[in-house]
Scaffold this active site. Structure first.
Site, PDB file in Angstrom:
ATOM      1  N   GLY A  79       6.083   5.312  -9.135  1.00  0.00           N
ATOM      2  CA  GLY A  79       5.659   6.687  -8.851  1.00  0.00           C
ATOM      3  C   GLY A  79       5.657   7.586 -10.084  1.00  0.00           C
ATOM      4  O   GLY A  79       5.121   8.688 -10.045  1.00  0.00           O
ATOM      5  N   HIS A 129      -7.424   6.535  10.851  1.00  0.00           N
ATOM      6  CA  HIS A 129      -6.940   6.231   9.501  1.00  0.00           C
ATOM      7  C   HIS A 129      -6.145   7.414   8.954  1.00  0.00           C
ATOM      8  O   HIS A 129      -6.556   8.557   9.115  1.00  0.00           O
ATOM      9  CB  HIS A 129      -8.173   5.974   8.621  1.00  0.00           C
ATOM     10  CG  HIS A 129      -7.880   5.435   7.274  1.00  0.00           C
ATOM     11  ND1 HIS A 129      -8.058   6.170   6.130  1.00  0.00           N
ATOM     12  CD2 HIS A 129      -7.430   4.215   6.882  1.00  0.00           C
ATOM     13  CE1 HIS A 129      -7.747   5.430   5.084  1.00  0.00           C
ATOM     14  NE2 HIS A 129      -7.363   4.237   5.515  1.00  0.00           N
ATOM     15  N   LYS A 138       4.757 -14.631   0.591  1.00  0.00           N
ATOM     16  CA  LYS A 138       5.683 -13.483   0.649  1.00  0.00           C
ATOM     17  C   LYS A 138       4.939 -12.212   1.056  1.00  0.00           C
ATOM     18  O   LYS A 138       5.404 -11.437   1.896  1.00  0.00           O
ATOM     19  CB  LYS A 138       6.387 -13.307  -0.685  1.00  0.00           C
ATOM     20  CG  LYS A 138       7.216 -14.526  -1.067  1.00  0.00           C
ATOM     21  CD  LYS A 138       7.881 -14.352  -2.406  1.00  0.00           C
ATOM     22  CE  LYS A 138       8.572 -15.640  -2.817  1.00  0.00           C
ATOM     23  NZ  LYS A 138       9.243 -15.509  -4.101  1.00  0.00           N
ATOM     24  N   ALA A 158      -0.629  -1.293  -0.936  1.00  0.00           N
ATOM     25  CA  ALA A 158      -1.226  -2.199   0.035  1.00  0.00           C
ATOM     26  C   ALA A 158      -0.561  -3.562  -0.181  1.00  0.00           C
ATOM     27  O   ALA A 158      -0.075  -3.847  -1.285  1.00  0.00           O
ATOM     28  CB  ALA A 158      -2.720  -2.305  -0.219  1.00  0.00           C
TER      29      ALA A 158
HETATM   30  P1  NAI Z   1      -1.472   0.642  -6.522  1.00  0.00           P
HETATM   31  O1  NAI Z   1      -1.714  -0.805  -6.802  1.00  0.00           O
HETATM   32  O2  NAI Z   1      -2.262   1.636  -7.292  1.00  0.00           O
HETATM   33  O3  NAI Z   1       0.077   0.971  -6.751  1.00  0.00           O
HETATM   34  C1  NAI Z   1       1.093   0.296  -6.038  1.00  0.00           C
HETATM   35  C2  NAI Z   1       2.466   0.791  -6.485  1.00  0.00           C
HETATM   36  O4  NAI Z   1       2.757   0.254  -7.764  1.00  0.00           O
HETATM   37  C3  NAI Z   1       2.574   2.301  -6.611  1.00  0.00           C
HETATM   38  O5  NAI Z   1       3.783   2.728  -6.031  1.00  0.00           O
HETATM   39  C4  NAI Z   1       2.609   2.564  -8.094  1.00  0.00           C
HETATM   40  O6  NAI Z   1       3.429   3.672  -8.400  1.00  0.00           O
HETATM   41  C5  NAI Z   1       3.243   1.289  -8.604  1.00  0.00           C
HETATM   42  N1  NAI Z   1       2.800   0.990  -9.980  1.00  0.00           N
HETATM   43  C6  NAI Z   1       1.543   0.718 -10.401  1.00  0.00           C
HETATM   44  N2  NAI Z   1       1.538   0.495 -11.713  1.00  0.00           N
HETATM   45  C7  NAI Z   1       2.810   0.626 -12.143  1.00  0.00           C
HETATM   46  C8  NAI Z   1       3.475   0.480 -13.409  1.00  0.00           C
HETATM   47  N3  NAI Z   1       2.806   0.178 -14.518  1.00  0.00           N
HETATM   48  N4  NAI Z   1       4.792   0.686 -13.463  1.00  0.00           N
HETATM   49  C9  NAI Z   1       5.498   0.999 -12.354  1.00  0.00           C
HETATM   50  N5  NAI Z   1       4.948   1.134 -11.123  1.00  0.00           N
HETATM   51  C10 NAI Z   1       3.637   0.946 -11.045  1.00  0.00           C
HETATM   52  O7  NAI Z   1      -1.646   0.942  -4.965  1.00  0.00           O
HETATM   53  P2  NAI Z   1      -2.582   0.207  -3.902  1.00  0.00           P
HETATM   54  O8  NAI Z   1      -1.903  -1.008  -3.404  1.00  0.00           O
HETATM   55  O9  NAI Z   1      -3.961   0.082  -4.446  1.00  0.00           O
HETATM   56  O10 NAI Z   1      -2.588   1.315  -2.715  1.00  0.00           O
HETATM   57  C11 NAI Z   1      -3.274   2.554  -2.916  1.00  0.00           C
HETATM   58  C12 NAI Z   1      -3.103   3.463  -1.720  1.00  0.00           C
HETATM   59  O11 NAI Z   1      -3.805   2.941  -0.621  1.00  0.00           O
HETATM   60  C13 NAI Z   1      -1.689   3.716  -1.228  1.00  0.00           C
HETATM   61  O12 NAI Z   1      -1.514   5.114  -1.171  1.00  0.00           O
HETATM   62  C14 NAI Z   1      -1.657   3.140   0.187  1.00  0.00           C
HETATM   63  O13 NAI Z   1      -0.818   3.857   1.089  1.00  0.00           O
HETATM   64  C15 NAI Z   1      -3.100   3.289   0.569  1.00  0.00           C
HETATM   65  N6  NAI Z   1      -3.514   2.392   1.652  1.00  0.00           N
HETATM   66  C16 NAI Z   1      -3.715   2.941   2.873  1.00  0.00           C
HETATM   67  C17 NAI Z   1      -4.146   2.163   3.918  1.00  0.00           C
HETATM   68  C18 NAI Z   1      -4.344   2.766   5.271  1.00  0.00           C
HETATM   69  O14 NAI Z   1      -4.884   2.086   6.129  1.00  0.00           O
HETATM   70  N7  NAI Z   1      -3.922   3.988   5.527  1.00  0.00           N
HETATM   71  C19 NAI Z   1      -4.424   0.721   3.738  1.00  0.00           C
HETATM   72  C20 NAI Z   1      -4.123   0.240   2.410  1.00  0.00           C
HETATM   73  C21 NAI Z   1      -3.707   1.061   1.396  1.00  0.00           C
END
Ligand code: NAI
Length: 349
Positions: free
Chosen positions: A306, A116, A224, A176
């Protein structure tokens, strides 16, 4: 509990080193975890240390991997992580992709056989720090139904993208491909609260509001999001000759086993397209345009992707990073791990 970045990194390094990682690799993992906590992505920060410590101690992460890097063309390469810590392998592979994109305009580097690797924003920001565009995708363990399905096939397969603006500012999008992370279901269970019916399905594939009946997560935006997670699996699994779909290893099934996960970095050099100055100027303009869009009722301002994480990072830099008490207690304790993760189905009650 609030701690400085430096203190948090030291605590994580010490724990992972005691579990068996070299100091060098423990530092590489800690950098990615502290980055996540500092951006407010606590699901991928210090919270994960105990799980990693258990997997390292049980042999499921190779403590002494032999990394290999093979250039397969002017713009393509494969980095083999020998099932070492994914964070370290993915970072080194991105370093190589950056060198190649600086020279040739674009680089596509597959990272195969890794554990991971955490929050993907870390790796795409490596590219941004060198005035390049970074894209990264990776596989994750199967817990999501394909659209119309009643059983899981894909993982939460994340996608990250970052592009440089001006004065060190950048756009970083990292998500994700599921509506919600598994952690949110656990949170609802712990509070005995219903979940929105758009998050997950039960064992019949029917959308459920009962967190205890969840058998799989739902992709974002129906077919999608399902298409996007399929794309991620093709690019980071099938393309690299790795297990794919529901054959991807489970995070918690057997912590003695190597995970053989895949990740793909794509780096694009704007200097080979519109020119670096123009590109950065236009990114800065688009960030400003987005901030200036008239907000909808209930919103103060439109944020560019971001932006809120970058603001959190600046605040944490000033005031320290917020760490949940029990995680801090674990990090400062003598315990390496509590045997809490092995063979626990993520969907277990
Ligand atoms: P999240 O739902 O917190 O955010 C997703 C995106 O939406 C981000 O780029 C954030 O900047 C943007 N965003 C959120 N609210 C916003 C707003 N009000 N206005 C504008 N942009 C906004 O992220 P999620 O889906 O919960 O993922 C969290 C982390 O988990 C990520 O770093 C991802 O890489 C990681 N991850 C890693 C995995 C692995 O196996 N290595 C698997 C799944 C996720």
């Amino acid at each position: 509990m609030r701690v400085t970045k430096e203190k948090l990194k030291d605590l994580i390094v010490s724990k992972l080193h005691r579990a068996g990682l070299t100091v060098d690799h423990a530092e590489g993992v800690a950098d990615v975890l502290v980055h996540a906590d500092a951006r407010g992505v606590h699901s991928h920060g210090a919270m994960r240390v105990e799980y990693y410590a258990e997997r390292i101690a049980k042999g499921g992460i190779n403590n002494n991997p032999e990394f290999t890097f093979e250039k397969t063309g002017p713009c393509s390469a494969v980095f083999d992580g020998d099932n070492g810590a994914g964070h370290v392998a993915a970072k080194l592979a991105m370093d190589e992709a950056i060198k190649m994109a600086k020279e040739n305009g674009i680089a596509v580097v597959g990272v195969r056989r890794i554990g991971h690797s955490g929050a993907l924003s870390y790796f795409v920001q490596q590219a941004v720090n060198e005035d390049l565009i970074g894209i990264s995708v990776c596989q994750s363990d199967p817990m999501v139904v394909p659209f119309g399905g009643a059983e899981p096939y894909y993982g939460t397969n994340p996608i990250a993208f970052a592009a440089p603006g001006q004065d060190g500012e950048h756009i970083t999008f990292d998500m994700a491909t599921t509506v919600q992370a598994w952690g949110k279901i656990l949170h609802a269970r712990s509070k005995n609260e219903p979940i929105p019916d758009t998050w997950a399905v039960d064992s019949n594939g029917e959308q459920t509001t009962d967190p205890f009946k969840v058998n799989a997560l739902l992709p974002i935006a129906g077919p999608k999001g399902y298409g996007l997670m399929m794309m991620v699996d093709v690019l980071s699994g099938i393309l690299l000759g790795l297990p794919f779909g529901n054959k991807v290893s489970s995070m918690y099934h057997d912590l003695t086993e190597h995970r053989n996960l895949g990740q793909l970095h794509i780096v694009i050099n704007p200097a080979f397209f519109t020119g670096l100055g123009t590109f950065k100027e236009s990114i800065a303009q688009t960030m400003q345009d987005l901030n200036n869009i008239k907000p909808a009722p209930g919103y103060k301002q439109v944020s560019y992707p971001g932006q809120r994480s970058a603001e959190r990072e600046r605040a944490y830099e000033r005031d320290g990073i917020e760490i949940v008490d029990h995680i801090y207690e674990y990090l400062t304790s003598d315990v390496v791990h509590n045997n809490a993760y092995d063979n626990k189905s993520p969907f277990a009650k």
